[in-house]
Design an enzyme around this catalytic site. Structure first.
Site, PDB file in Angstrom:
ATOM      1  N   ASP A 177      10.978  11.546  -7.285  1.00  0.00           N
ATOM      2  CA  ASP A 177      10.603  10.981  -5.991  1.00  0.00           C
ATOM      3  C   ASP A 177      11.571   9.873  -5.593  1.00  0.00           C
ATOM      4  O   ASP A 177      11.166   8.814  -5.121  1.00  0.00           O
ATOM      5  CB  ASP A 177       9.167  10.447  -6.059  1.00  0.00           C
ATOM      6  CG  ASP A 177       8.567  10.210  -4.679  1.00  0.00           C
ATOM      7  OD1 ASP A 177       7.544   9.495  -4.601  1.00  0.00           O
ATOM      8  OD2 ASP A 177       9.131  10.707  -3.680  1.00  0.00           O
ATOM      9  N   ARG A 199       0.869  -1.171   0.000  1.00  0.00           N
ATOM     10  CA  ARG A 199       0.000   0.000   0.000  1.00  0.00           C
ATOM     11  C   ARG A 199       0.900   1.213   0.000  1.00  0.00           C
ATOM     12  O   ARG A 199       1.456   1.569   1.033  1.00  0.00           O
ATOM     13  CB  ARG A 199      -0.853   0.009   1.259  1.00  0.00           C
ATOM     14  CG  ARG A 199      -2.133  -0.703   1.061  1.00  0.00           C
ATOM     15  CD  ARG A 199      -3.206  -0.265   2.021  1.00  0.00           C
ATOM     16  NE  ARG A 199      -4.385  -1.076   1.763  1.00  0.00           N
ATOM     17  CZ  ARG A 199      -4.892  -1.966   2.592  1.00  0.00           C
ATOM     18  NH1 ARG A 199      -4.320  -2.149   3.749  1.00  0.00           N
ATOM     19  NH2 ARG A 199      -5.956  -2.661   2.269  1.00  0.00           N
ATOM     20  N   VAL A 228      -1.149  -1.884  -4.450  1.00  0.00           N
ATOM     21  CA  VAL A 228      -0.434  -2.617  -5.488  1.00  0.00           C
ATOM     22  C   VAL A 228      -0.702  -4.102  -5.294  1.00  0.00           C
ATOM     23  O   VAL A 228      -0.563  -4.626  -4.195  1.00  0.00           O
ATOM     24  CB  VAL A 228       1.091  -2.363  -5.405  1.00  0.00           C
ATOM     25  CG1 VAL A 228       1.813  -3.142  -6.505  1.00  0.00           C
ATOM     26  CG2 VAL A 228       1.394  -0.881  -5.515  1.00  0.00           C
TER      27      VAL A 228
END
Lengths: 332, 199
Positions: free
Chosen positions: A206, A92, A98
């Site tokens: 990211d 998560r 996922v």
């Protein structure tokens, strides 16, 4: 214990089982006679018959399926999304669930990421997302997790990735710092991935240990910068949400302040991450006694060059960083 | 490029001959049925009882294998191999779910915390597999019955037809094997080193 004697036990046991419990002792008197071992054996087996609700009551696949259902593994378990059948929830992230899934056309395992609903609700955002996804999908590098497909099924949008087995760098680091050679190896592999992506005009945005997987064949970068996924509202990089998603320590000043970002933003995050692998903390240690691990001087220089607050003061390209790291690795 | 019954036949044959890569290709098929059933259970369509459960597994089985369209010399052998494959895949799966939770690192990312009962169930399946291995040393016929009925999901009648014995024999053997396995399981839960009682 021979098959013949076992068969004898089977028959006696079966006959005893068929009788009501109160008639069994008398039956066993007759069937076993003086053979006390035989009788003990049958009685211990009969004792097990009392167990109701055991794992052997239904076929194994049902037993396992019920256990999975009891785990409550994700709303989409067992369901089809497009041509993908979703199996277990494997994670998560900040951006949705996922699942491990099966691509039913190619009969292989994939990872399916369910996208948050706000994406579908804004057509402009959706359009930008689709464009970005196409760019990411065109990335083809052994160190980057492949994006196979983008789709939607009755309002649920999803991304389909290569299915990877391994350990997240963040989990690895929770067990302590890495020896310098190992940290260097990973750093170089991440740098290779970033160099390639930057050449294709893609910035990750990211980069952090939670987005790096250590697989059998080496490092894989995940969750490449689909910006439209990251910012759900006009007030883009709200620091609180970044803190929650664990990104904040890795964010370059220009990112935090909402200014123009580019490949050098990734270089900053890369520096933070490399520092963390060796020292255990995503900030540069103070001088002298505070550092827990000895940072090789050459690596110290490389990392400081990544962490300059002003992007124009940093190393300007991942290619150069990679080159320097390889020299450092050769020298250590 | 969907997988065909002929592909499945070939994969089963290859696996039976010792080709492990065939197992990898069969695994997604079994997982699909497993999770379809899990979703089924989770969303309240409760199957209670053995009769219905067997029918469902057979249905899943038929879809998986479409055996009616497949030419096998010996149907019994075919079912035997299928059941062994199911056993192997389900036990491997149970093992991976158990160890992943302990940070074995076999599966990616952070996993859901398994409800304790679920984890015990996966452990129980592994114990059944081990106990069955011990049983096969003592009496291989019983192992076959367990594989066909428990892992293959075949009914008593189907198992009897495959093994070419009378149904009553299958019932007798299954009852006994079941009790024997349960007793082994009870023995190992008391003694966590996994040493079973000698028979």
């Amino acid at each position: 214990m021979t098959p013949e004697s076992l068969e004898q036990i089977e028959i006696i046991y079966s006959d005893a089982l068929a009788l009501p419990p109160q008639e069994r002792p008398a039956f066993l008197d007759r069937a076993c006679g003086n053979d006390r071992d035989l009788r003990a054996e049958i009685e211990s087996l009969l004792g097990c018959e009392q167990q109701a609700g055991t794992c052997l009551d239904k076929p194994a696949i049902h037993f396992v399926a019920e256990s999975l259902a009891a785990e409550g593994g994700g709303v989409f378990m067992g369901r089809m999304l497009g041509r993908y059948q979703l199996l277990s929830l494997v994670g998560r992230g900040g951006m949705g669930e996922v699942y491990c899934a099966v691509d039913t056309h190619l009969n292989r395992l994939v990872a399916v990421k369910i996208l948050p609903a706000y994406l579908a609700e804004d057509p402009a955002r959706l359009q930008r997302f689709t464009v970005e996804a196409r760019v990411i999908a065109a990335l083809n590098h052994p160190r980057i997790c492949v994006l196979h497909d983008v789709g939607h099924d009755e309002g649920t949008r999803y991304l389909v990735f290569e299915y990877l087995i391994g350990q997240m760098l963040s989990d690895r680091l929770s067990g302590g710092t890495l020896p310098v050679p190992e940290a260097l190896k990973y750093a170089i592999e991440v740098a290779e991935a970033l160099e390639y992506a930057h050449e294709q005009g893609v910035v990750h945005h990211d980069l952090k240990p939670q987005n790096i997987m250590l697989t059998r064949t080496g490092v894989k970068l995940l969750d490449f910068g689909i910006a439209e996924l990251r910012y759900p509202d006009a007030d883009a990089s709200a620091p609180e949400s970044q803190l929650r998603s664990g990104t904040l320590p890795y964010m370059a000043p220009e990112q935090i302040e909402g200014r123009q970002t580019d490949a050098r933003t990734d270089i900053f995050a890369f520096g933070v991450m490399t520092c963390e692998m060796i020292t255990g903390r995503p900030v540069f240690p103070g001088t002298g006694a505070q550092a827990e691990t000895v940072m090789p001087p050459a690596l110290d220089v490389v990392i400081r060059g990544c962490l300059a607050r002003d992007p124009s003061e940093r190393w300007q390209s991942m290619s150069d960083v990679l080159l320097i790291l390889k020299h450092v690795a050769a020298g250590i | 490029m969907k997988i065909s019954p002929e592909d499945i036949t070939q994969l089963l044959r290859a696996w039976n001959a010792g080709d492990e890569s065939a197992l990898e290709k069969m695994t997604p098929l079994v997982y699909r049925e497993l999770y379809r059933l899990a979703g089924h259970y989770m969303y309240g369509e409760r199957e209670g009882h053995t009769l219905q459960a067997t029918a469902l597994v057979n249905e899943a089985y038929l879809r998986l294998i479409e055996w009616k369209n497949v030419q096998w010399q010996n149907r019994g052998h075919f079912f035997g191999v299928c059941a062994q494959l199911m056993r192997r895949i389900l036990v491997d799966y149970a093992r991976s779910r158990r160890y992943a939770k302990r940070g074995g690192g076999a599966i990616s990312v952070s996993l859901e915390d398994a409800a304790p009962a679920a984890e015990d169930n996966f452990a129980a399946l592994m114990e059944i597999d081990l106990a069955l291995q011990r049983l096969s040393v003592i009496d291989p016929r019983l192992t076959q019955v367990v594989e066909l009925r428990y892992f293959g999901g075949l009914s008593v009648e189907e198992t009897a037809e495959v093994l070419k014995v009378a149904p009553i024999t299958v019932i007798r053997q299954w009852n006994f094997a079941r009790a024997w396995l349960l007793r082994e399981l009870a023995g190992t839960t008391k003694n966590d080193t996994g040493i079973s009682r000698a028979n």
